[in-house]
Design an enzyme around this catalytic site. Structure first.
Site, mmCIF file in Angstrom:
data_model
loop_
_atom_site.group_PDB
_atom_site.id
_atom_site.type_symbol
_atom_site.label_atom_id
_atom_site.label_comp_id
_atom_site.label_asym_id
_atom_site.label_seq_id
_atom_site.Cartn_x
_atom_site.Cartn_y
_atom_site.Cartn_z
ATOM 1 N N ALA A 12 50.135 42.662 53.708
ATOM 2 C CA ALA A 12 48.688 42.665 53.946
ATOM 3 C C ALA A 12 47.981 43.488 52.887
ATOM 4 O O ALA A 12 47.060 44.250 53.170
ATOM 5 C CB ALA A 12 48.375 43.196 55.342
ATOM 6 N N GLU A 170 42.244 57.837 36.311
ATOM 7 C CA GLU A 170 41.336 58.112 37.416
ATOM 8 C C GLU A 170 41.813 59.304 38.237
ATOM 9 O O GLU A 170 41.005 60.129 38.680
ATOM 10 C CB GLU A 170 41.195 56.868 38.291
ATOM 11 C CG GLU A 170 40.461 55.732 37.577
ATOM 12 C CD GLU A 170 40.174 54.551 38.479
ATOM 13 O OE1 GLU A 170 39.072 53.978 38.374
ATOM 14 O OE2 GLU A 170 41.060 54.200 39.293
ATOM 15 N N LYS A 374 30.747 50.562 40.194
ATOM 16 C CA LYS A 374 32.054 50.612 40.838
ATOM 17 C C LYS A 374 31.904 50.734 42.355
ATOM 18 O O LYS A 374 32.599 50.052 43.123
ATOM 19 C CB LYS A 374 32.845 51.808 40.288
ATOM 20 C CG LYS A 374 34.151 52.112 40.995
ATOM 21 C CD LYS A 374 35.210 51.083 40.722
ATOM 22 C CE LYS A 374 36.557 51.557 41.247
ATOM 23 N NZ LYS A 374 37.608 50.531 41.079
#
Length: 400
Positions: A12, A170, A374
């Site tokens: 999933a 990031e 973003k």
């Protein structure tokens, strides 16, 4: 109509969930029985995990309850772990029993690629799941607390990030933003903290990012305290730190590995033809060996117009999941779809608080504008899977 077809979706993640939502919306009643298999009862927003790892966001914000999105009358959710695939027998073996299928959509995701580097698997931490990021955020705090008991051990204040792609860059930006707060909390001199990004390539961020954006990003991160070692790889990871390809040894109490992924080994072990675990699919995202099996997400090897593989991203995984569902439906109804075509809608990488770089609509964007774009893209994805209530819960009323 005959017996309903058995459709099994494995995973999933972005691709598997997109396929499940598409099928439950478009399948005719009684046409098929859909089972979504996932080892957790939630969908993980993996593109948010770097924030949770650094401590700038709560790990629970990266989780979405699958029951909120799935119609239990159209899609059965089976919380189970896949143990092996037997495609010639059209069955999947899980720790909850055996599932047989007429069609399979495999969105099993990826796993870290260690490239055979000694000690990396044993001593480095990876940003993989909500549990793994809980470990990282607690480990970072533990290192600062431990330094206070042994103030000569500057290695406890050294954080090595292996890989300066999206995740590594990031994370480094978020950690740099969080560190002043942590230093105040643990009464540590911020000037003693070292965040070092190690990258084998000539520049951080994925290939193809415009040079001026890379330069902008490096300048912003350097100003925050992140140092870079480019064209340098990690050759060994030990409990004491990392040895680099240029011979330098960096003593470090924390090593975060973010330098690559490979496809899920279950597909390789099942006999699918793979390259670094990724299955080469046909233009309709089907296995070339088993046409009833669709591969989506990080385990699918899809070539772009230039003949090089598309990088595994959430954006392409969602599009693949939706296409695989449509392609499967077309087969059921005796139709054919045109080949899968990736619609690249832009790329944005955050650099910490209110800072980002990216290319959107063919235009380079930086700073607060890129960061807002973003956020809007993230909100757009949440809206597609859970509507406005989910957007509000994960943005306005999010856990702090």
């Amino acid at each position: 109509m005959g017996n309903p077809k058995r459709i099994v979706i494995l995973g999933a993640g972005y691709g598997g969930l997109a396929a499940a939502l598409r099928l439950q919306k478009k399948l005719r009643r009684g046409e098929a029985e859909v089972t979504l298999v996932n080892k957790h009862d939630y969908h993980t927003l993996t593109t948010h995990l770097h924030k949770s790892a650094a401590g700038t966001d709560h790990p629970d914000n990266a989780r979405v309850d699958l029951k909120e999105m799935l119609n239990s009358r159209r899609t059965r959710l089976l919380k189970a772990e896949v143990q092996r695939l037997e495609p010639t027998e059209r069955k999947v073996v899980t720790d909850r029993g055996v599932l047989r299928y007429d069609y399979l959509i495999a969105g099993l995701g990826s796993e870290p690629e260690m490239f055979g580097i000694p000690g990396l698997k044993e001593h480095a931490l990876t940003i993989r799941s909500t549990n793994s990021v809980r470990l990282i955020r607690q480990h970072i705090r533990y290192m600062l607390a431990k330094y206070k008991t042994q103030p000569k051990r500057l290695d406890y204040l050294t954080f090595v990030v292996g890989g300066a792609g999206f995740t590594g860059t990031e994370f480094a930006g978020e950690l740099a933003d969080k560190m002043p707060e942590l230093c105040r909390l643990f009464d540590v001199d911020p000037s003693l903290v070292r965040i070092c990004s190690i990258e084998a390539g000539a520049a951080p961020l994925p290939p193809g990012m415009p040079r001026e954006l890379v330069r902008y990003g490096m300048e912003k991160l350097t100003a925050k305290g992140v140092s870079f070692k480019l064209t340098t790889s990690i050759r060994e990871c030990t409990p004491e730190g990392v040895r680099l390809s240029d011979g330098e040894f960096i003593p470090a109490g924390t090593v975060i590995w973010a330098a690559g992924v490979r496809g899920n080994r279950l597909l390789e072990e099942a006999g699918f033809e793979t390259a670094r675990g990724r299955v080469a699919v046909d233009p309709c995202l089907r296995s070339r060996q088993h046409r009833e099996v669709f591969i989506v997400g990080d385990s699918a090897l899809v070539l772009g117009p230039s003949g090089t593989p598309y990088p595994p991203t959430a954006q392409i995984a969602v599009q693949q999941g939706r296409y695989a569902a449509d392609s499967l439906l077309a087969q059921l109804h005796g139709r054919r779809l045109p080949p899968f075509r990736y619609d690249h809608r832009g790329t944005v990488a955050t650099l910490g608080r209110a800072e980002a770089i990216g290319v959107v609509g063919g235009r380079a964007v930086t700073g607060l504008l890129a960061y807002v774009l973003k956020l809007l893209a993230d909100a757009g994805y949440l809206f597609t899977i859970g509507g406005l209530p989910l957007v509000l819960r994960k943005t306005v009323f999010r856990r702090s």
